[in-house]
Scaffold this motif. Structure first.
Motif, PDB file in Angstrom:
ATOM      1  N   ILE A 104       0.855  -1.184   0.000  1.00  0.00           N
ATOM      2  CA  ILE A 104       0.000   0.000   0.000  1.00  0.00           C
ATOM      3  C   ILE A 104       0.892   1.236   0.000  1.00  0.00           C
ATOM      4  O   ILE A 104       1.703   1.435   0.905  1.00  0.00           O
ATOM      5  CB  ILE A 104      -0.959   0.017   1.203  1.00  0.00           C
ATOM      6  CG1 ILE A 104      -1.904  -1.175   1.112  1.00  0.00           C
ATOM      7  CG2 ILE A 104      -1.747   1.330   1.237  1.00  0.00           C
ATOM      8  CD1 ILE A 104      -2.907  -1.266   2.227  1.00  0.00           C
ATOM      9  N   HIS A 105       0.736   2.015  -1.051  1.00  0.00           N
ATOM     10  CA  HIS A 105       1.553   3.211  -1.231  1.00  0.00           C
ATOM     11  C   HIS A 105       0.692   4.320  -1.826  1.00  0.00           C
ATOM     12  O   HIS A 105      -0.398   4.064  -2.342  1.00  0.00           O
ATOM     13  CB  HIS A 105       2.738   2.922  -2.165  1.00  0.00           C
ATOM     14  CG  HIS A 105       3.709   1.955  -1.593  1.00  0.00           C
ATOM     15  ND1 HIS A 105       4.720   2.341  -0.749  1.00  0.00           N
ATOM     16  CD2 HIS A 105       3.809   0.604  -1.716  1.00  0.00           C
ATOM     17  CE1 HIS A 105       5.409   1.260  -0.392  1.00  0.00           C
ATOM     18  NE2 HIS A 105       4.872   0.204  -0.957  1.00  0.00           N
ATOM     19  N   GLU A 106       1.240   5.516  -1.800  1.00  0.00           N
ATOM     20  CA  GLU A 106       0.525   6.639  -2.402  1.00  0.00           C
ATOM     21  C   GLU A 106       0.506   6.465  -3.922  1.00  0.00           C
ATOM     22  O   GLU A 106       1.511   6.126  -4.535  1.00  0.00           O
ATOM     23  CB  GLU A 106       1.205   7.961  -2.042  1.00  0.00           C
ATOM     24  CG  GLU A 106       0.422   9.160  -2.528  1.00  0.00           C
ATOM     25  CD  GLU A 106       1.010  10.475  -2.067  1.00  0.00           C
ATOM     26  OE1 GLU A 106       0.427  11.090  -1.166  1.00  0.00           O
ATOM     27  OE2 GLU A 106       2.069  10.861  -2.617  1.00  0.00           O
ATOM     28  N   LYS A 107      -0.679   6.678  -4.488  1.00  0.00           N
ATOM     29  CA  LYS A 107      -0.864   6.590  -5.927  1.00  0.00           C
ATOM     30  C   LYS A 107      -1.540   7.879  -6.395  1.00  0.00           C
ATOM     31  O   LYS A 107      -2.160   8.577  -5.599  1.00  0.00           O
ATOM     32  CB  LYS A 107      -1.745   5.387  -6.275  1.00  0.00           C
ATOM     33  CG  LYS A 107      -1.131   4.047  -5.881  1.00  0.00           C
ATOM     34  CD  LYS A 107      -2.112   2.917  -5.964  1.00  0.00           C
ATOM     35  CE  LYS A 107      -2.259   2.401  -7.362  1.00  0.00           C
ATOM     36  NZ  LYS A 107      -3.157   1.233  -7.441  1.00  0.00           N
ATOM     37  N   VAL A 108      -1.443   8.148  -7.678  1.00  0.00           N
ATOM     38  CA  VAL A 108      -2.103   9.314  -8.258  1.00  0.00           C
ATOM     39  C   VAL A 108      -3.028   8.826  -9.361  1.00  0.00           C
ATOM     40  O   VAL A 108      -2.612   8.101 -10.269  1.00  0.00           O
ATOM     41  CB  VAL A 108      -1.088  10.324  -8.829  1.00  0.00           C
ATOM     42  CG1 VAL A 108      -1.800  11.510  -9.447  1.00  0.00           C
ATOM     43  CG2 VAL A 108      -0.111  10.773  -7.753  1.00  0.00           C
ATOM     44  N   LEU A 109      -4.310   9.187  -9.240  1.00  0.00           N
ATOM     45  CA  LEU A 109      -5.303   8.818 -10.239  1.00  0.00           C
ATOM     46  C   LEU A 109      -6.060  10.076 -10.631  1.00  0.00           C
ATOM     47  O   LEU A 109      -6.664  10.732  -9.772  1.00  0.00           O
ATOM     48  CB  LEU A 109      -6.261   7.759  -9.673  1.00  0.00           C
ATOM     49  CG  LEU A 109      -7.312   7.206 -10.617  1.00  0.00           C
ATOM     50  CD1 LEU A 109      -6.652   6.455 -11.779  1.00  0.00           C
ATOM     51  CD2 LEU A 109      -8.254   6.273  -9.876  1.00  0.00           C
ATOM     52  N   TYR A 110      -5.985  10.425 -11.903  1.00  0.00           N
ATOM     53  CA  TYR A 110      -6.639  11.639 -12.411  1.00  0.00           C
ATOM     54  C   TYR A 110      -6.222  12.874 -11.608  1.00  0.00           C
ATOM     55  O   TYR A 110      -7.039  13.727 -11.284  1.00  0.00           O
ATOM     56  CB  TYR A 110      -8.164  11.490 -12.416  1.00  0.00           C
ATOM     57  CG  TYR A 110      -8.641  10.290 -13.182  1.00  0.00           C
ATOM     58  CD1 TYR A 110      -8.373  10.161 -14.543  1.00  0.00           C
ATOM     59  CD2 TYR A 110      -9.341   9.269 -12.549  1.00  0.00           C
ATOM     60  CE1 TYR A 110      -8.797   9.039 -15.256  1.00  0.00           C
ATOM     61  CE2 TYR A 110      -9.775   8.156 -13.253  1.00  0.00           C
ATOM     62  CZ  TYR A 110      -9.498   8.054 -14.608  1.00  0.00           C
ATOM     63  OH  TYR A 110      -9.915   6.951 -15.306  1.00  0.00           O
TER      64      TYR A 110
END
Length: 153
Positions: A104-110
């Motif tokens: 679980i890590h930081e993700k960027v979506l839109y």
């Protein structure tokens, strides 16, 4: 997070059929443990189908495939039935498995940042030791690459 050559944590979880699966109950078998973000999304569906289609080849090599996501038992049951998956899916709603394997890590979506499951796969030997890890997996060809790695053992 497990290190290559070290034993993995003793984890247990509920599967889509409502039964409990203990990771250490699979000693004596190879384990392909793959983490994915969400049931019934395009990438996750394709990944599950790829593992499904290659499942007989994994079984021939004494390997158990297990999928893990944070979806509910009911969601897993529906997803597995719809995609005709022959392997268990662990419902990790409390993120115990995800945290143990540090997926679980930081993700960027839109353009928006959120914490999410990073698609990852782990190959565990019959003694319960981590042999290989794939992180930030791209779906096309991945299941075959895992099978090839297993065949090389």
């Amino acid at each position: 997070m497990p290190e290559i050559g070290k034993k993995v944590a003793k984890l247990k979880g509920m599967t889509g059929d409502g039964s409990e699966l203990k990771l250490d109950s699979l000693k004596g078998k190879w384990v392909v443990l793959y983490f994915y973000p969400k049931d019934s999304t395009p990438g996750c569906t394709n990944e599950a189908k790829d593992f499904r289609d290659l499942y007989p080849a994994f079984v021939k090599r004494n390997a158990q495939v297990i999928g893990v996501s944070r979806d509910s038992v009911k969601s897993h049951a529906n997803f597995a039935a719809k995609q005709e998956l022959p392997f268990p899916l662990i419902s990790d709603t409390d993120e115990t498995w995800c945290q143990a394997f540090d997926v679980i890590h930081e993700k960027v979506l839109y353009g928006k940042r959120h914490m999410g499951v990073v698609r990852s796969t782990f190959l565990i030997d019959p003694e319960g030791k981590l042999v290989q890890a794939w992180r930030q997996v791209k779906v096309p060809g991945h299941a075959q690459a895992v099978l090839d790695a297993l065949a090389a053992q």
